[in-house]
Design an enzyme around this catalytic site. Structure first.
Site, mmCIF file in Angstrom:
data_model
loop_
_atom_site.group_PDB
_atom_site.id
_atom_site.type_symbol
_atom_site.label_atom_id
_atom_site.label_comp_id
_atom_site.label_asym_id
_atom_site.label_seq_id
_atom_site.Cartn_x
_atom_site.Cartn_y
_atom_site.Cartn_z
ATOM 1 N N TYR A 24 9.903 -60.822 -23.967
ATOM 2 C CA TYR A 24 9.762 -60.019 -22.756
ATOM 3 C C TYR A 24 10.026 -60.776 -21.454
ATOM 4 O O TYR A 24 9.933 -60.198 -20.376
ATOM 5 C CB TYR A 24 8.368 -59.378 -22.728
ATOM 6 C CG TYR A 24 8.152 -58.445 -23.902
ATOM 7 C CD1 TYR A 24 8.939 -57.306 -24.059
ATOM 8 C CD2 TYR A 24 7.196 -58.702 -24.865
ATOM 9 C CE1 TYR A 24 8.780 -56.465 -25.138
ATOM 10 C CE2 TYR A 24 7.018 -57.860 -25.960
ATOM 11 C CZ TYR A 24 7.809 -56.742 -26.085
ATOM 12 O OH TYR A 24 7.649 -55.896 -27.151
ATOM 13 N N HIS A 101 12.874 -49.994 -20.445
ATOM 14 C CA HIS A 101 12.324 -50.987 -21.365
ATOM 15 C C HIS A 101 12.868 -52.361 -20.996
ATOM 16 O O HIS A 101 14.053 -52.500 -20.675
ATOM 17 C CB HIS A 101 12.729 -50.687 -22.812
ATOM 18 C CG HIS A 101 12.202 -49.384 -23.309
ATOM 19 N ND1 HIS A 101 10.914 -49.242 -23.758
ATOM 20 C CD2 HIS A 101 12.769 -48.159 -23.393
ATOM 21 C CE1 HIS A 101 10.712 -47.979 -24.119
ATOM 22 N NE2 HIS A 101 11.825 -47.295 -23.900
HETATM 23 O O1 CA2 Z 1 10.850 -53.524 -24.212
HETATM 24 C C1 CA2 Z 1 9.935 -52.863 -23.723
HETATM 25 O O2 CA2 Z 1 9.731 -52.766 -22.518
HETATM 26 C C2 CA2 Z 1 8.959 -52.135 -24.653
HETATM 27 O O3 CA2 Z 1 8.605 -50.895 -24.052
HETATM 28 C C3 CA2 Z 1 7.754 -53.040 -24.773
HETATM 29 C C4 CA2 Z 1 6.716 -52.504 -25.758
HETATM 30 C C5 CA2 Z 1 7.350 -52.158 -27.105
HETATM 31 O O4 CA2 Z 1 6.387 -51.541 -27.944
HETATM 32 C C6 CA2 Z 1 8.538 -51.236 -26.943
HETATM 33 O O5 CA2 Z 1 9.118 -51.037 -28.225
HETATM 34 C C7 CA2 Z 1 9.576 -51.835 -26.017
HETATM 35 C C8 CA2 Z 1 5.618 -53.534 -25.973
HETATM 36 C C9 CA2 Z 1 4.911 -53.925 -24.695
HETATM 37 C C10 CA2 Z 1 4.041 -55.097 -24.989
HETATM 38 O O6 CA2 Z 1 4.003 -55.908 -23.827
HETATM 39 C C11 CA2 Z 1 3.700 -57.210 -23.966
HETATM 40 C C12 CA2 Z 1 4.003 -58.004 -22.904
HETATM 41 C C13 CA2 Z 1 3.754 -59.350 -22.978
HETATM 42 C C14 CA2 Z 1 3.187 -59.893 -24.117
HETATM 43 C C15 CA2 Z 1 2.869 -59.082 -25.179
HETATM 44 C C16 CA2 Z 1 3.123 -57.722 -25.105
#
Ligand code: CA2
Length: 145
Positions: A24, A101
């Site tokens: 991310y 996303h």
């Molecule tokens: O790519 C994206 O922005 C997502 O929406 C992020 C989601 C995931 O479930 C989608 O498939 C794609 C996950 C968000 C989790 O965010 C975190 C950020 C930092 C560390 C851990 C998790």
């Protein structure tokens, strides 16, 4: 004064820049907020930027956006793949809805390839890290009346 663009982020995005930077990125959600504020400002718009780990709170904000916003940008995070209730709320909106996303979910696990939110989205921006939000704000500003 024109209405703001609402920029909503779903569960766990408060951990942005703190965990899993390889997926991310290193930017925090505050960094992303600053990017969005600057981009919106350059386009003569203001934003309301919020994050929640709670499905109901996100739905309350979508309902608020129906009355208060000129457009909505939403990164639904995990709820995009699971929440019919969030989709139902988004379908009540008459304003542009941009799904965004950080990663490109289509290039990841099969369960990420579809989101309920896409069924209500005017368009989707994925895979550009924090810049996905900025591009989504730009698209929202261009579509908003
Ligand atoms: O790519 C994206 O922005 C997502 O929406 C992020 C989601 C995931 O479930 C989608 O498939 C794609 C996950 C968000 C989790 O965010 C975190 C950020 C930092 C560390 C851990 C998790």
């Amino acid at each position: 004064m024109s209405k703001p663009i609402y920029v909503l982020s779903g569960p766990n995005l408060n951990l942005l820049g703190v965990r899993e930077p390889e997926i991310y990125g290193k930017e925090t959600l505050d960094d992303v907020r600053t990017r969005c504020e600057r981009r919106a400002g350059a386009l003569g718009r203001v934003i309301v930027f919020r994050q929640s780990n709670h499905e109901g709170e996100l739905i309350d904000w979508v309902q608020e956006a129906r009355l208060e916003a000129c457009a909505l940008v939403i990164n639904p995070a995990g709820y995009g793949h699971t929440s019919v209730a969030l989709l139902d709320a988004l379908k009540t909106l008459d304003i542009p809805v941009i799904e965004c996303h950080l990663s490109n979910p289509a290039a990841r696990e099969a369960f990420r390839r579809e989101t309920y939110v896409s069924l209500a989205a005017t368009g989707v921006v994925s895979g550009f890290g924090g810049a996905s939000y900025e591009l989504a704000v730009e698209a929202a500003a261009g579509l908003a009346r």
